[in-house]
Design a protein around this motif. Structure first.
Motif, PDB file in Angstrom:
ATOM      1  N   SER A  26       0.779  -1.390  -0.002  1.00  0.00           N
ATOM      2  CA  SER A  26       0.020   0.136  -0.005  1.00  0.00           C
ATOM      3  C   SER A  26       1.077   1.379  -0.130  1.00  0.00           C
ATOM      4  O   SER A  26       0.539   2.193  -0.634  1.00  0.00           O
ATOM      5  N   SER A  30       1.191   3.853  -2.796  1.00  0.00           N
ATOM      6  CA  SER A  30       0.778   5.459  -2.545  1.00  0.00           C
ATOM      7  C   SER A  30       1.643   6.448  -3.117  1.00  0.00           C
ATOM      8  O   SER A  30       1.335   7.892  -3.090  1.00  0.00           O
ATOM      9  N   VAL A 244     -11.546   5.639   1.726  1.00  0.00           N
ATOM     10  CA  VAL A 244     -10.446   4.867   1.200  1.00  0.00           C
ATOM     11  C   VAL A 244     -10.816   3.899   0.136  1.00  0.00           C
ATOM     12  O   VAL A 244     -10.539   3.693  -0.890  1.00  0.00           O
ATOM     13  N   ALA A 257      -5.957   6.420  -2.864  1.00  0.00           N
ATOM     14  CA  ALA A 257      -6.541   5.578  -1.659  1.00  0.00           C
ATOM     15  C   ALA A 257      -5.736   5.001  -0.921  1.00  0.00           C
ATOM     16  O   ALA A 257      -5.970   5.270   0.238  1.00  0.00           O
ATOM     17  N   SER A 258      -4.380   4.431  -1.380  1.00  0.00           N
ATOM     18  CA  SER A 258      -3.402   4.066  -0.494  1.00  0.00           C
ATOM     19  C   SER A 258      -2.742   4.943   0.122  1.00  0.00           C
ATOM     20  O   SER A 258      -2.447   4.773   1.440  1.00  0.00           O
ATOM     21  N   MET A 260      -4.339   7.570   1.366  1.00  0.00           N
ATOM     22  CA  MET A 260      -5.360   7.673   2.435  1.00  0.00           C
ATOM     23  C   MET A 260      -5.210   6.645   3.623  1.00  0.00           C
ATOM     24  O   MET A 260      -5.227   7.074   4.983  1.00  0.00           O
ATOM     25  N   ALA A 261      -4.933   5.412   3.223  1.00  0.00           N
ATOM     26  CA  ALA A 261      -4.914   4.144   4.072  1.00  0.00           C
ATOM     27  C   ALA A 261      -3.628   4.611   4.995  1.00  0.00           C
ATOM     28  O   ALA A 261      -3.791   4.171   6.064  1.00  0.00           O
TER      29      ALA A 261
END
Length: 286
Positions: A26, A30, A244, A257-258, A260-261
């Motif tokens: 992830s 990102s 996410v 989204a990664s 955000m995670a």
């Protein structure tokens, strides 16, 4: 060494494969603009992280998640302690009540969400009962942007309450009876006995409940998805976890989204570590 490694290896391998590897992957995503349906993938460095903190949607989700987490940490802890004190007695009735309070914990969060969504609908049983009692315009529990978040938080609290009750009950049953008897002989009343004897010995239970509630609340997704789908309005109940999955799976912006995670993971890890250290220090001091 090989003897001990043979026992530890399976657990370590599972942890590396299913926890550390996804986190590292992830983080790698990102740093890119990865979109499975729009190649090629390009390295963008920290651009996703820079965009996050100027993204109103993300900042709103961060605020929503913070409010939800505070409610879910505080309310079940306070109510759970009160109920545990009431149920800390012997008898079949108290055993039955313990089962009643713990039952919601073992239910699927999706099932709980569907049930409460029907109950709190504008034309649902709750509002129909309020109208029967003379309330002409009952609240829009899930349709009013001002109260929808608190409705979702209340549902999460309702399901998690039983967990806090059981943990506090376990702590109460570990309080030595002789200490309470000695305090009573010394003239301490019920409140004094609770404050001076029972509450300090419940410090480990408080630590467990606080950390579990904090982590569970911060990654809330299913309740929001089923009950409000992030609404009503624009993101009034959308948590970071909801954003996410919406960004990564619905909009296919997997790189963003990664990011955000990774930010969510970092916040949870930092906050949990600080809270855990503070509560453990309190346990030692007591």
């Amino acid at each position: 060494m090989w003897h001990f490694a043979s026992f530890g290896a399976p657990g370590v391998l599972i942890y590396l494969c299913f926890v550390m590897a996804p986190i590292l992957i992830s983080f790698g995503y990102s740093l890119t603009n990865y979109n499975p349906f729009n190649p090629p993938t390009k390295f963008v460095g920290l651009e996703n992280y820079k965009n996050l903190f100027s993204d109103e949607t993300f900042l709103t989700a961060l605020w929503v998640t913070t409010v939800l987490t505070l409610i879910v940490v505080i309310v079940p802890n306070v109510l759970g302690l009160g109920i545990a004190l009431l149920l800390d007695k012997k008898g079949w009735l108290y055993n039955a009540l313990r089962t009643v309070f713990f039952t919601p914990v073992i239910l699927s969060s999706v099932v709980v969400s569907i049930i409460w969504q029907k109950l709190l609908d504008d034309q649902g049983p709750v509002n129909q009962a309020l109208r029967a009692f003379g309330v002409e315009h009952p609240p829009g529990w899930l349709s009013d942007p001002d109260i929808a978040l608190y409705s979702v938080a209340s549902i999460v609290c309702w399901q998690m309450l039983g967990f806090c009750v059981v943990v506090y009950l376990a702590g109460l049953q570990g309080v030595p009876a002789e200490l309470l008897e000695a305090a009573e002989i010394d003239g301490a009343g019920p409140w004094r006995r609770f404050r001076a004897v029972t509450w300090p010995l419940l410090a480990p239970s408080l630590t467990i409940n606080t950390v579990v509630m904090l982590i569970s609340a911060f990654k809330t997704y299913d309740y929001v998805k089923v009950i409000t789908n992030g609404g009503p309005g624009s993101g009034t109940t959308a948590t970071i976890a909801f954003n996410v999955l919406a960004t990564g799976l619905d909009a296919n912006h997997a790189g963003y989204a990664s990011a955000m995670a990774v930010v969510m993971l970092t916040i949870v890890a930092v906050v949990t570590t600080i809270v855990l250290q503070f509560l453990r220090k309190r346990e030692v001091d007591l």
